[in-house]
Design an enzyme around this catalytic site. Structure first.
Site: not given
Ligand code: DGY
Length: 324
Positions: A236, A265, A284
């Site tokens: 993240r 984002e 992402h």
């Molecule tokens: C998640 O699943 O947490 C990812 O960041 C996106 O697939």
């Protein structure tokens, strides 16, 4: 019939599963539903399939008395106030497991791309700058036999480690308290964070966003890294202090960053990270294979259907509320 609101289009298999059993309302836009729409739809729904872009907080739950189930189309669930859901007896589902290998592929792709400067090299060709073969052109780093530091040795971290063995890498990791056997099998060594930062050529982040991991990679951590270090973030954006990262990359304190995730984002177009050649940024997409995104949809749908029936979800982040 239960009403389920889905905050974006999802792949067909999961959608069909839901349509067979529920009244399904899908937010069809490219962008997330605005807050007022999300609040209005949640208030009318028994179930909510949310994305990591949707803030599912106490205020939303408070004004949605019908809402019985939240199923996140993601493994991460930092967009949801789980404590608030638990307080209201709402089970929250997520989708671990199905995206592990795809995310590990992507982390490895970013590592190779940063090491070999793929993004820069492609821009160079497109800009018409390629004039000849030159011994000093676009020199990068070897991945094979280098040291890889994996911060967070859960499913995805371990899958990255498995790939690294094929490259003859020395593997260091933090976390993974129950991963001793797998680590031994892979020849991975558990170390403290400081050792990992100090000794690794490549550092890949695989930790969830929590108060204690927010800005884990700050100016101090970046200063501890080697000058040739490459930082890969598929976790993240908030796990990294982006102002400190910019300063470190600009000053050459570390060599490169490859980011699948940013804060915020999407990244703002005036973010200074975008001015750097040694920072590769993608939007992402670590779990974005056709097959994996379809599987995520199936798990999210299965979680929703189980939750609506009052049965245990396949993956529930607050299992203490299930069956109550
Ligand atoms: C998640 O699943 O947490 C990812 O960041 C996106 O697939």
């Amino acid at each position: 019939m239960d009403r389920v609101f889905i905050t974006r289009q999802i792949p067909p298999t999961g959608l069909e599963m839901l349509r067979e059993a529920c009244e399904v309302v899908v937010w069809e836009d490219e962008l997330p539903p605005p807050r007022d729409v999300l609040m209005k739809e949640a208030a009318q729904s028994d179930g909510l399939i949310s994305l990591l872009t949707d803030k599912i907080d106490a205020a939303l739950m408070e004004q949605s008395p019908k809402l019985r189930v939240i199923s996140n189309y993601a493994v991460g669930y930092d967009n949801i106030d789980v404590a608030a859901a638990t307080a209201r007896g709402i089970p929250v589902g997520n989708t671990p497991g199905v995206l592990t290998e795809t995310c590990a592929d992507h982390a490895f792709a970013l590592m190779l791309a940063a090491a070999t400067r793929i993004g820069e090299a492609e821009r160079y060709v497109h800009a018409g700058k390629w004039q000849t073969w030159h011994p000093m052109l676009m020199l990068g780093q070897d991945v094979h036999n280098a040291t890889l530091g994996i911060v967070g040795f859960g499913r995805i971290g371990q899958a990255v480690a498995r790939r690294a063995t094929g490259f003859g890498m020395r593997i260091l990791y933090t976390g993974g308290s129950r991963a001793g056997d797998i680590a031994a099998e892979l020849g991975a060594e558990q170390v403290d964070l400081e050792t990992l930062l100090r000794e690794s050529d490549f550092i890949s982040l695989h930790i969830p966003l929590k108060p204690e991991t927010t800005n884990l990679i700050n100016a101090d951590a970046l200063r501890t890294m080697k000058k040739n270090a490459v930082l890969i973030n598929t976790a993240r954006g908030k796990v990294v202090d982006s102002a400190a990262l910019y300063a470190a990359l600009k000053a050459g304190d570390i060599a490169y960053a490859a980011l699948d995730v940013t804060e915020p984002e999407p990244i703002k177009m005036d973010d200074p990270l975008l001015t750097l050649d040694n920072c590769l940024i993608v939007p992402h997409i670590a779990s974005a294979s056709f097959a994996t995104r379809d599987r995520i949809g199936q798990i999210a749908a299965a979680n929703m259907l189980a939750g609506l029936k009052g049965e245990p979800m396949l993956h529930c982040v607050n299992p203490e509320v299930q069956g109550k």
